[in-house]
Motif scaffolding. Structure first.
Motif, PDB file in Angstrom:
ATOM      1  N   MET A   1      20.846  39.835 100.207  1.00 47.21           N
ATOM      2  CA  MET A   1      19.648  39.248  99.624  1.00 47.21           C
ATOM      3  C   MET A   1      18.825  38.591 100.719  1.00 47.21           C
ATOM      4  O   MET A   1      19.304  38.309 101.786  1.00 47.21           O
ATOM      5  CB  MET A   1      20.030  38.196  98.587  1.00 47.21           C
ATOM      6  CG  MET A   1      20.648  38.725  97.316  1.00 47.21           C
ATOM      7  SD  MET A   1      19.805  40.033  96.437  1.00 47.21           S
ATOM      8  CE  MET A   1      18.144  39.554  96.431  1.00 47.21           C
ATOM      9  N   ASN A  75      17.651  33.025  95.239  1.00 41.73           N
ATOM     10  CA  ASN A  75      17.066  34.291  94.828  1.00 41.73           C
ATOM     11  C   ASN A  75      17.350  34.475  93.342  1.00 41.73           C
ATOM     12  O   ASN A  75      18.485  34.293  92.896  1.00 41.73           O
ATOM     13  CB  ASN A  75      17.663  35.464  95.615  1.00 41.73           C
ATOM     14  CG  ASN A  75      17.254  35.424  97.065  1.00 41.73           C
ATOM     15  OD1 ASN A  75      16.080  35.296  97.372  1.00 41.73           O
ATOM     16  ND2 ASN A  75      18.217  35.538  97.962  1.00 41.73           N
ATOM     17  N   GLN A  77      17.007  36.982  89.969  1.00 41.18           N
ATOM     18  CA  GLN A  77      16.779  38.347  89.517  1.00 41.18           C
ATOM     19  C   GLN A  77      15.773  38.350  88.374  1.00 41.18           C
ATOM     20  O   GLN A  77      15.984  37.715  87.351  1.00 41.18           O
ATOM     21  CB  GLN A  77      18.086  38.994  89.076  1.00 41.18           C
ATOM     22  CG  GLN A  77      19.042  39.221  90.220  1.00 41.18           C
ATOM     23  CD  GLN A  77      20.281  39.975  89.797  1.00 41.18           C
ATOM     24  OE1 GLN A  77      20.424  40.391  88.661  1.00 41.18           O
ATOM     25  NE2 GLN A  77      21.190  40.162  90.732  1.00 41.18           N
ATOM     26  N   THR A 149      13.447  38.570  92.619  1.00 41.44           N
ATOM     27  CA  THR A 149      13.827  39.894  93.110  1.00 41.44           C
ATOM     28  C   THR A 149      13.755  40.934  91.999  1.00 41.44           C
ATOM     29  O   THR A 149      13.729  40.600  90.812  1.00 41.44           O
ATOM     30  CB  THR A 149      15.257  39.884  93.689  1.00 41.44           C
ATOM     31  OG1 THR A 149      16.192  39.663  92.638  1.00 41.44           O
ATOM     32  CG2 THR A 149      15.408  38.827  94.766  1.00 41.44           C
ATOM     33  N   THR A 150      13.748  42.191  92.410  1.00 42.10           N
ATOM     34  CA  THR A 150      13.733  43.321  91.490  1.00 42.10           C
ATOM     35  C   THR A 150      14.574  44.441  92.093  1.00 42.10           C
ATOM     36  O   THR A 150      15.087  44.318  93.209  1.00 42.10           O
ATOM     37  CB  THR A 150      12.283  43.794  91.228  1.00 42.10           C
ATOM     38  OG1 THR A 150      12.293  44.818  90.234  1.00 42.10           O
ATOM     39  CG2 THR A 150      11.618  44.318  92.486  1.00 42.10           C
ATOM     40  N   LEU A 151      14.706  45.530  91.354  1.00 42.58           N
ATOM     41  CA  LEU A 151      15.359  46.703  91.912  1.00 42.58           C
ATOM     42  C   LEU A 151      14.529  47.198  93.093  1.00 42.58           C
ATOM     43  O   LEU A 151      13.311  47.012  93.117  1.00 42.58           O
ATOM     44  CB  LEU A 151      15.489  47.796  90.849  1.00 42.58           C
ATOM     45  CG  LEU A 151      16.395  47.441  89.674  1.00 42.58           C
ATOM     46  CD1 LEU A 151      16.316  48.524  88.602  1.00 42.58           C
ATOM     47  CD2 LEU A 151      17.826  47.237  90.128  1.00 42.58           C
ATOM     48  N   PRO A 152      15.144  47.846  94.071  1.00 45.46           N
ATOM     49  CA  PRO A 152      14.404  48.240  95.264  1.00 45.46           C
ATOM     50  C   PRO A 152      13.566  49.503  95.065  1.00 45.46           C
ATOM     51  O   PRO A 152      13.929  50.378  94.286  1.00 45.46           O
ATOM     52  CB  PRO A 152      15.511  48.497  96.289  1.00 45.46           C
ATOM     53  CG  PRO A 152      16.656  48.975  95.458  1.00 45.46           C
ATOM     54  CD  PRO A 152      16.568  48.173  94.177  1.00 45.46           C
ATOM     55  N   ASN A 161      20.237  46.726  97.968  1.00 43.39           N
ATOM     56  CA  ASN A 161      20.185  47.110  96.555  1.00 43.39           C
ATOM     57  C   ASN A 161      19.237  46.247  95.719  1.00 43.39           C
ATOM     58  O   ASN A 161      19.120  46.449  94.509  1.00 43.39           O
ATOM     59  CB  ASN A 161      21.588  47.074  95.944  1.00 43.39           C
ATOM     60  CG  ASN A 161      22.182  45.673  95.923  1.00 43.39           C
ATOM     61  OD1 ASN A 161      21.667  44.761  96.552  1.00 43.39           O
ATOM     62  ND2 ASN A 161      23.278  45.517  95.204  1.00 43.39           N
ATOM     63  N   ARG A 162      18.554  45.298  96.342  1.00 42.80           N
ATOM     64  CA  ARG A 162      17.543  44.465  95.680  1.00 42.80           C
ATOM     65  C   ARG A 162      16.382  44.288  96.647  1.00 42.80           C
ATOM     66  O   ARG A 162      16.540  44.497  97.845  1.00 42.80           O
ATOM     67  CB  ARG A 162      18.072  43.056  95.340  1.00 42.80           C
ATOM     68  CG  ARG A 162      19.294  42.964  94.495  1.00 42.80           C
ATOM     69  CD  ARG A 162      19.118  43.156  93.034  1.00 42.80           C
ATOM     70  NE  ARG A 162      18.103  42.313  92.432  1.00 42.80           N
ATOM     71  CZ  ARG A 162      17.544  42.594  91.254  1.00 42.80           C
ATOM     72  NH1 ARG A 162      17.868  43.660  90.598  1.00 42.80           N
ATOM     73  NH2 ARG A 162      16.636  41.798  90.738  1.00 42.80           N
ATOM     74  N   GLN A 185       7.926  44.202  88.361  1.00 40.53           N
ATOM     75  CA  GLN A 185       9.222  44.807  88.687  1.00 40.53           C
ATOM     76  C   GLN A 185       9.031  46.257  89.105  1.00 40.53           C
ATOM     77  O   GLN A 185       8.125  46.940  88.612  1.00 40.53           O
ATOM     78  CB  GLN A 185      10.153  44.748  87.469  1.00 40.53           C
ATOM     79  CG  GLN A 185      10.545  43.356  87.054  1.00 40.53           C
ATOM     80  CD  GLN A 185      11.287  43.335  85.721  1.00 40.53           C
ATOM     81  OE1 GLN A 185      11.087  44.194  84.873  1.00 40.53           O
ATOM     82  NE2 GLN A 185      12.140  42.348  85.545  1.00 40.53           N
TER      83      GLN A 185
END
Length: 192
Positions: A1, A75, A77, A149-152, A161-162, A185
């Motif tokens: 992260m 961080n 999500q 954060t979000t999905l990449p 992965n984030r 997102q």
């Protein structure tokens, strides 16, 4: 992260102009390499905050006061906005930045611990962008933020992965105006 970002070269006057923000405090802001685990005695990280109007003010990195849990609240999500962060999801802020850092883990044959390689991430064709955050008012009256954060996207997925949600001026204004988090997102929004 993401536990490091860079604000070297950030123009706070531009940030204030981008969002019609007023300065609340004339504190000496910390600009340069910002680390989530640096112990600060007072808030010094500049943030554009939707708090009694749109203002530039000093903040801490950490949405919750948990001295015993160093990564808690750093961080957040975005997928948990309506559950874990329900009390603060409308407390929006933007952190001016010029880059941020992610680490990619590589397995090393014969070693238990993977090798971590640090990658500095920039915006293409932009010297300054804004990191989305949710803030919380501490018991002292100071503000602390957590990066959202979000999905990449495909570029970031190669490394982690984030990904943190990074915004330009227009999307930043929409974020501060409390548009639904889902609009920011991935795949609904991607910085490149």
């Amino acid at each position: 992260m993401c536990y490091n970002f860079n604000s070297k070269g950030v123009d706070l006057r531009k940030a204030m102009k981008d969002f019609d923000a007023e300065a609340v405090d004339t504190t000496e802001y910390t600009l340069g390499n910002i680390n989530a685990f640096t112990k600060e005695s007072k808030p010094t990280i500049p943030a554009i905050v939707n708090y009694n109007g749109i203002v530039l003010m000093p903040t801490f990195w950490g949405a919750q006061e948990h001295p015993g849990a160093p990564t808690k609240g750093k961080n957040l999500q975005s997928e948990n906005s309506h559950t874990y962060y329900k009390k603060i999801e409308m407390n929006r802020c933007l952190i001016p930045a010029s880059s941020y850092y992610e680490h990619k883990h590589y397995a090393v044959p014969g070693k238990k611990t993977p090798l971590k390689i640090k990658h500095e991430m920039f915006w293409k064709d932009k010297a300054q962008f804004y990191i989305a955050g949710f803030y919380q008012v501490y018991s002292t009256g100071d503000l602390g933020f957590g990066l959202v954060t979000t999905l990449p996207n495909p570029t970031q997925a190669e490394i982690h992965n984030r990904m943190i949600i990074t915004l330009d001026e227009k999307a930043g204004r929409d974020f501060l105006d409390k548009r639904p988090i889902e609009e920011f997102q991935f795949p609904n929004y991607s910085p490149n």
